[in-house]
Design a protein around this motif. Structure first.
Motif, short mmCIF file in Angstrom:
data_model
loop_
_atom_site.label_atom_id
_atom_site.label_comp_id
_atom_site.label_asym_id
_atom_site.label_seq_id
_atom_site.Cartn_x
_atom_site.Cartn_y
_atom_site.Cartn_z
N SER A 140 0.83 -1.21 0.00
CA SER A 140 0.00 0.00 0.00
C SER A 140 0.87 1.27 0.00
O SER A 140 0.51 2.27 -0.63
N VAL A 141 2.01 1.21 0.66
CA VAL A 141 2.93 2.35 0.67
C VAL A 141 3.57 2.51 -0.71
O VAL A 141 3.71 3.63 -1.21
N LYS A 142 3.92 1.40 -1.34
CA LYS A 142 4.47 1.47 -2.70
C LYS A 142 3.45 2.08 -3.66
O LYS A 142 3.80 2.91 -4.50
N SER B 77 1.80 6.71 -6.91
CA SER B 77 0.79 7.72 -7.21
C SER B 77 1.33 9.13 -6.99
O SER B 77 1.16 10.01 -7.84
N GLU B 78 2.00 9.35 -5.87
CA GLU B 78 2.53 10.67 -5.56
C GLU B 78 3.68 11.06 -6.49
O GLU B 78 3.78 12.21 -6.91
N PHE C 145 10.30 -0.60 -8.10
CA PHE C 145 10.92 -0.79 -6.79
C PHE C 145 11.88 -1.98 -6.85
O PHE C 145 11.50 -3.07 -7.29
N HIS C 146 13.12 -1.76 -6.41
CA HIS C 146 14.10 -2.82 -6.24
C HIS C 146 14.42 -2.86 -4.75
O HIS C 146 14.99 -1.91 -4.22
N SER D 153 6.10 9.40 3.00
CA SER D 153 5.36 8.15 2.84
C SER D 153 5.95 6.98 3.61
O SER D 153 5.23 6.11 4.07
N THR D 154 7.28 6.95 3.74
CA THR D 154 7.94 5.81 4.38
C THR D 154 8.38 6.08 5.81
O THR D 154 8.67 5.15 6.56
#
Length: 123
Positions: free
Chosen positions: A15-17, A22-23, A43-44, A90-91
């Motif tokens: 959900s964070v990804k 989106s952002e 994402f890696h 976000s993180t």
């Protein structure tokens, strides 16, 4: 193109990804005026024993922003700062553990759907 590649630690929630993607997409649209259908976020994930800084393991994040050539220095700096802020917000990872690199490519060297991309909007 643009493509944002996130080299980050393992364990970021899906959900964070999705929120980050989106952002980042919104920021790219607003700052460098890229068409929505050209924006990709990848994402890696890796563990700290696979990421080093100054020869020591780290969980720092590297964010690589690949864009077409032609944007102003101000637009590029605005994008880099916004991407860093979005990641941190976000993180929860502090911005001093995030590095953002923006690389520009001439449109004549970028192909999508088998066709060369047009020149980037001048901003």
């Amino acid at each position: 193109m643009p493509v944002i590649i996130c080299e980050c630690k393992v364990g970021i929630e899906a959900s964070v990804k999705a929120e980050l993607a989106s952002e980042f997409t919104k920021a790219i649209r607003e700052i460098i005026l890229s068409p929505l259908d050209l924006i990709s976020v990848v994402f890696h994930e890796s563990t700290s024993e696979n990421t080093y800084r100054s020869g020591e393991p780290t969980s720092e994040t590297l964010l690589f922003c690949h864009i077409r050539d032609g944007r102003s220095d101000g637009a590029i700096l605005s994008l880099a700062k916004k991407v860093s802020l979005i990641w941190s917000t976000s993180t929860g990872q502090p911005e001093d553990e995030v590095e953002v690199l923006v690389t520009q490519y001439p449109a004549k060297f970028v192909v999508r759907d088998g066709e060369r991309l047009p020149e980037a909007p001048r901003v």
